[in-house]
Design a protein around this motif. Structure first.
Motif, mmCIF file in Angstrom:
data_model
loop_
_atom_site.group_PDB
_atom_site.id
_atom_site.type_symbol
_atom_site.label_atom_id
_atom_site.label_comp_id
_atom_site.label_asym_id
_atom_site.label_seq_id
_atom_site.Cartn_x
_atom_site.Cartn_y
_atom_site.Cartn_z
ATOM 1 N N VAL A 248 -2.711 5.027 -3.381
ATOM 2 C CA VAL A 248 -3.614 6.116 -3.007
ATOM 3 C C VAL A 248 -2.894 7.417 -3.351
ATOM 4 O O VAL A 248 -1.844 7.717 -2.768
ATOM 5 C CB VAL A 248 -3.956 6.066 -1.504
ATOM 6 N N SER B 93 1.153 5.601 -0.642
ATOM 7 C CA SER B 93 0.535 6.909 -0.885
ATOM 8 C C SER B 93 1.488 7.747 -1.717
ATOM 9 O O SER B 93 2.707 7.629 -1.593
ATOM 10 C CB SER B 93 0.206 7.621 0.436
ATOM 11 N N LEU C 15 0.854 -1.189 0.000
ATOM 12 C CA LEU C 15 0.000 0.000 0.000
ATOM 13 C C LEU C 15 0.891 1.240 0.000
ATOM 14 O O LEU C 15 1.753 1.388 0.877
ATOM 15 C CB LEU C 15 -0.908 -0.014 1.232
ATOM 16 N N MET D 284 4.354 5.589 3.099
ATOM 17 C CA MET D 284 3.748 6.920 3.021
ATOM 18 C C MET D 284 4.729 7.871 2.351
ATOM 19 O O MET D 284 5.538 8.525 3.003
ATOM 20 C CB MET D 284 3.383 7.427 4.420
ATOM 21 N N LEU E 294 -1.713 5.407 11.226
ATOM 22 C CA LEU E 294 -1.350 4.103 10.668
ATOM 23 C C LEU E 294 -0.483 3.321 11.647
ATOM 24 O O LEU E 294 -0.657 2.104 11.828
ATOM 25 C CB LEU E 294 -0.613 4.280 9.342
ATOM 26 N N ILE F 2 3.433 -0.839 4.018
ATOM 27 C CA ILE F 2 2.778 0.454 3.817
ATOM 28 C C ILE F 2 3.865 1.512 3.685
ATOM 29 O O ILE F 2 4.734 1.625 4.568
ATOM 30 C CB ILE F 2 1.843 0.817 4.996
ATOM 31 N N MET G 291 -6.432 5.297 3.128
ATOM 32 C CA MET G 291 -5.320 4.542 3.720
ATOM 33 C C MET G 291 -5.815 3.672 4.875
ATOM 34 O O MET G 291 -5.384 2.519 5.019
ATOM 35 C CB MET G 291 -4.234 5.500 4.196
ATOM 36 N N CYS H 95 -7.640 0.622 3.506
ATOM 37 C CA CYS H 95 -6.793 -0.375 2.859
ATOM 38 C C CYS H 95 -5.772 -1.002 3.804
ATOM 39 O O CYS H 95 -5.171 -2.036 3.466
ATOM 40 C CB CYS H 95 -6.044 0.269 1.686
ATOM 41 N N LEU H 96 -5.554 -0.404 4.948
ATOM 42 C CA LEU H 96 -4.518 -0.858 5.870
ATOM 43 C C LEU H 96 -4.614 -2.329 6.274
ATOM 44 O O LEU H 96 -3.606 -3.040 6.266
ATOM 45 C CB LEU H 96 -4.508 0.034 7.117
ATOM 46 N N MET I 293 -7.424 11.077 1.678
ATOM 47 C CA MET I 293 -6.287 10.156 1.729
ATOM 48 C C MET I 293 -6.274 9.377 3.034
ATOM 49 O O MET I 293 -6.012 8.168 3.051
ATOM 50 C CB MET I 293 -4.974 10.918 1.550
ATOM 51 N N HIS I 294 -6.580 10.051 4.123
ATOM 52 C CA HIS I 294 -6.657 9.391 5.431
ATOM 53 C C HIS I 294 -7.678 8.258 5.400
ATOM 54 O O HIS I 294 -7.402 7.128 5.833
ATOM 55 C CB HIS I 294 -7.024 10.424 6.496
#
Length: 417
Positions: free
Chosen positions: A254, A214, A212, A293, A331, A291, A281, A284-285, A277-278
């Motif tokens: 994202v 961003s 995942l 960022m 996160l 992950i 995320m 999908c976490l 976005m928050h």
């Protein structure tokens, strides 16, 4: 000016003139998309990659060997060369052993069928069987041809072999005026995959992993046309997504507003505001293993929003702001023990001290300290440099390189500790 003997010293096709250079072999099939490979060859050569090309007889109906000889600065090979005993060893053996990455594009239905069944009746297919390097396949054909059951069976059977890496055809207007699947991947996407394989040698160490990422900047509007933002373009996040995809991962990206296309195979979730976005995320976490960022998320937003454009005379002399919840902190609170969370710290001046502080304060597994005040680095650039740090105290400095290379270095780093 160019001849087959001059391509390799002493007619030894397995010996590069410069062993430090990367070696890419490209097989061009018969299709109008062959013209796109000119850009691939030219770009690779300019980046310092040695390129050899093989043209099938059908390919020569669309484009000439002289074109590729000129762009690669080496003679192109055809079946006419294959059957001439002018080399010390068989040509297909020499080429197969020489290549580090093998691209076949455009891949036709005919060549696909031969590869799927291990057939070898020309220089291209013989060289595939005589090589062991990763092979990138970029099909191009009419939609009805691509969707034929036999073609799809051949495609799926071939991809069961881990040597073969796929660049799925896109949908669009084809040369036959049909609109549908069958359009060959664009040169930029092909080049990125080749560069990935030159780094990884074809390994899929992220196979089965959910990654995942961003990317890009967020925009916090105070009217429909004005916003608080930053110079982030999303190039770094997109490079991370490509690198993960090429290493076998299932990738979710994202992203804020981008100027670049997102390759097929990446699940894209577009957002604009930090709040969006928050939400994406956090949603999908739970399924993610890694992950990252890399997005440049706004720290504050305007308190008030006008649903109509404010005339210039009505613009406030001061803008009341309020903080935005920190996505990566949230996160870190929610992530499970098996999940890895990596952050980015875009800094000027001393990049290490604030990155180490952020690493521990936000409970990250690793962080990328990224200087944005260096030439040809950071926001908007195709290149980058960084220092990787993890919570165990490991530190690795990455000198200036492309953002795709930096992405692969990061996956190497987090995979080795």
């Amino acid at each position: 000016m160019l001849n087959p003997e001059s391509t390799f010293p002493d007619s030894n096709l397995g010996t590069s003139q410069n062993p430090k250079l990367k070696r890419v072999l490209i097989g061009i099939g018969g299709g109008i998309a062959a013209y796109k490979i000119c850009e691939v060859v030219s770009t690779l050569f300019k980046s310092g990659v040695e390129v050899r090309t093989i043209l099938t007889n059908s390919a020569q109906k669309f484009i000439t060997p002289l074109t590729f000889s000129t762009l690669s600065r080496y003679s192109s090979f055809t079946d006419e060369n294959f059957w001439q005993p002018i080399y010390s060893r068989p040509l297909h053996i020499e080429l197969g052993e020489w290549a580090e990455v093998f691209l076949i594009a455009p891949l036709t239905a005919n060549t696909l069928a031969k590869l799927a069944h291990g057939m070898a009746d020309n220089l291209l297919t013989n060289t595939v069987l005589a090589s062991t390097c990763p092979v990138v396949l970029a099909p191009a054909m009419n939609t009805d041809m691509w969707e034929q059951q036999t073609v799809q069976q051949n495609w799926q059977n071939l991809l069961k072999n881990s040597r073969f890496h796929s660049l799925q055809p896109a949908s669009g207007l084809l040369a036959c005026d049909r609109v549908g699947a069958g359009r060959m991947a664009e040169p930029s996407e092909i080049i990125a995959y080749i560069q990935s394989l030159l780094h990884t040698a074809g390994k899929r160490d992220l196979a089965g992993k959910q990654v995942l990422i961003s990317a890009g900047g967020t925009r916090e509007h105070f009217d429909p046309v004005r916003f608080i933002g930053n110079p982030a373009t999303g190039k770094m996040g997109l490079a991370l997504a490509q690198a993960a995809l090429h290493r076998g991962a299932n990738v979710t990206l994202v992203h804020g507003p981008l100027n670049s296309d997102i390759p097929l195979g990446i699940e894209a979730i577009p957002v604009v505001r930090a709040e969006e976005m928050h939400s994406a995320m956090m949603r999908c976490l739970p399924k993610a293993d890694v992950i990252i960022m890399s997005a440049a998320v706004a720290d504050v937003k305007p308190q008030d929003y006008s649903h109509q454009k404010l005339p210039k005379r009505s613009l406030p002399k001061s803008l009341a702001l309020e903080p935005i919840p920190d996505i990566i902190t949230e996160l870190a609170k929610r992530k499970q023990s098996h999940q890895l969370l990596i952050g980015f710290a875009a800094q000027t001046g001393d990049i290490i001290t604030p990155a180490v502080e952020k690493l521990h304060r936000k409970n990250l597994d690793a962080i990328v300290a990224n200087p944005v005040d260096k030439p040809d680095s950071g926001f908007g650039s195709d290149n980058n440099q960084a220092v990787f740090l993890d919570k165990q105290g490991h530190q690795l400095e990455i000198p200036p390189c492309t953002k795709l290379q930096l992405a692969h270095h990061l996956f190497d780093f987090i995979g080795s500790h």
